[in-house]
Design an enzyme around this catalytic site. Structure first.
Site, short mmCIF file in Angstrom:
data_model
loop_
_atom_site.label_atom_id
_atom_site.label_comp_id
_atom_site.label_asym_id
_atom_site.label_seq_id
_atom_site.Cartn_x
_atom_site.Cartn_y
_atom_site.Cartn_z
N GLU A 35 0.82 -1.21 0.00
CA GLU A 35 0.00 0.00 0.00
C GLU A 35 0.86 1.28 0.00
OE1 GLU A 35 -3.04 0.34 -0.71
OE2 GLU A 35 -3.33 2.43 -0.13
N GLY A 36 2.06 1.22 0.60
CA GLY A 36 2.96 2.38 0.59
C GLY A 36 3.30 2.79 -0.84
N HIS A 37 3.60 1.79 -1.68
CA HIS A 37 3.87 2.08 -3.09
C HIS A 37 2.59 2.57 -3.79
CE1 HIS A 37 6.94 -1.25 -2.28
NE2 HIS A 37 7.71 -0.24 -2.66
N SER A 200 6.73 -1.95 4.54
CA SER A 200 8.03 -2.14 3.90
C SER A 200 8.06 -3.53 3.27
CB SER A 200 9.13 -2.03 4.95
OG SER A 200 10.34 -2.57 4.42
P1 AMP Z 1 11.31 0.52 -2.54
O1 AMP Z 1 10.56 -0.40 -3.45
O2 AMP Z 1 11.45 0.02 -1.14
O3 AMP Z 1 12.61 0.98 -3.15
O4 AMP Z 1 10.42 1.83 -2.41
C1 AMP Z 1 9.98 2.53 -3.54
C2 AMP Z 1 9.39 3.84 -3.09
O5 AMP Z 1 8.29 3.60 -2.24
C3 AMP Z 1 10.38 4.71 -2.31
O6 AMP Z 1 10.21 6.06 -2.70
C4 AMP Z 1 9.96 4.48 -0.88
O7 AMP Z 1 10.27 5.56 -0.02
C5 AMP Z 1 8.45 4.35 -1.05
N1 AMP Z 1 7.88 3.64 0.10
C6 AMP Z 1 8.20 2.39 0.53
N2 AMP Z 1 7.49 2.09 1.65
C7 AMP Z 1 6.73 3.18 1.93
C8 AMP Z 1 5.80 3.51 2.95
N3 AMP Z 1 5.50 2.67 3.93
N4 AMP Z 1 5.20 4.73 2.91
C9 AMP Z 1 5.51 5.61 1.92
N5 AMP Z 1 6.36 5.35 0.92
C10 AMP Z 1 6.97 4.16 0.92
#
Ligand code: AMP
Length: 294
Positions: A35-37, A200
């Site tokens: 959901e963060g993504h 995460s």
């Molecule tokens: P990643 O796939 O972990 O490299 O993350 C890709 C993008 O999603 C990055 O800009 C992260 O900061 C963002 N992101 C990952 N987890 C979260 C979260 N819980 N809340 C907001 N953004 C997130």
């Protein structure tokens, strides 16, 4: 939704969109979408006529003993999320496409090469050397390298990043400003599970017991926020409170630090905007979290 795997296909698509006068929003990720993504993608959907998502587990940002090979790869599920969020193009190159053998980084650190050292991070050494930079040497050089490459390939008008990776967001802001890259960087707030834990991809590593213990990160930040709200905001005391809560669950702490929100320098006196940032190991999993005091 199109899936593109080559740089030339991606650049051709971008050229077409730009000729049509369409604004391109871009969300770079390493996949294992949650959901963060999706919040970044939905925000991107609003900001652009077209929405591009990249899924690439970037080897140059992992240290030799880090989790590159076991990083979760869930491409089919990611595509379902992407469709649900209205993505137009998924850019999904393989490692050889982005780093052909001929240009694979081969300096002594093994992870960066001259161009990217010079162009992307020399100007941001101060930012790169704080917080996670102390514990993950070369990590932000690798991040800057892949993000710079992706920006030149996708050529978006807007790129969205999460405040979950606050230091990364600041470094990218700086890189874009220093190199005059013509795009806008947008930061989005941390998305949390209902119990408070920051979402995460690495949470999938946690056993049920460690998942419970990991709640201490967000709980400690919540406690610090309560102290700040009550006017009790001496940096040392805030950090000690967080440290005590993390120590109680036997987390191995990399850092607990209250830093200036722009320079990431540790603060000895309270000021805003500032960020209280944590990196700690719960079992074998390294987690980060933060809270921004605006
Ligand atoms: P990643 O796939 O972990 O490299 O993350 C890709 C993008 O999603 C990055 O800009 C992260 O900061 C963002 N992101 C990952 N987890 C979260 C979260 N819980 N809340 C907001 N953004 C997130």
């Amino acid at each position: 939704m199109q899936i593109l795997t080559t740089i030339s296909d991606m650049q051709n698509w971008t050229q077409g969109a730009r000729v049509r006068g369409e604004r391109i929003a871009f969300v770079p990720t390493m996949g294992c979408l949650h959901e963060g993504h999706c919040v970044l993608l939905r925000e991107g959907r609003k900001l652009g006529d077209k929405l591009v998502l990249s899924i690439f587990v970037n080897p140059t940002q992992f240290g030799p003993n880090e989790d590159f090979s076991r990083y979760p790869r869930t491409f089919e599920a990611d595509l379902a999320h992407a469709r649900g969020c209205g993505v137009d193009v998924v850019f999904h190159p393989d490692v050889e496409e982005l780093y052909p053998k001929s240009v694979l980084p081969s300096t002594s650190s093994g992870r960066t090469d001259l161009w990217f050292d010079t162009l992307t991070t020399n100007g941001a050494e101060d930012l790169c050397n704080q917080l996670c930079g102390k514990f993950r040497p070369g990590h932000f050089q690798g991040v800057a390298m892949v993000v710079a490459k992706l920006f030149l390939i996708v050529q978006p008008h807007t790129a969205l990043f999460g405040e979950k990776d606050y230091q990364q967001l600041q470094i990218i802001h700086r890189m874009v400003a220093d190199l005059n890259i013509p795009l806008e960087v947008v930061g989005c707030p941390i998305v949390r599970e209902p119990d408070g834990i920051a979402m995460s991809s690495r949470n999938t590593y946690l056993s049920a017991t460690d998942r419970q213990r990991a709640l201490a990160l967000s709980q400690s930040l919540k406690r610090a926020a309560e102290m700040v709200a009550a006017g009790d905001h001496h940096p040392e005391k805030l950090c000690q409170t967080v440290t005590d809560i993390l120590t109680a669950i036997e987390a191995r702490i990399d850092y607990v630090s209250l830093v200036d929100a722009d320079t990431l320098e540790p603060l000895t006196h309270w000021k805003t905007p500032s960020v209280l940032a944590i990196a700690a190991w719960v079992g074998k999993t390294r987690l980060i979290d933060n809270i921004i005091f605006r």
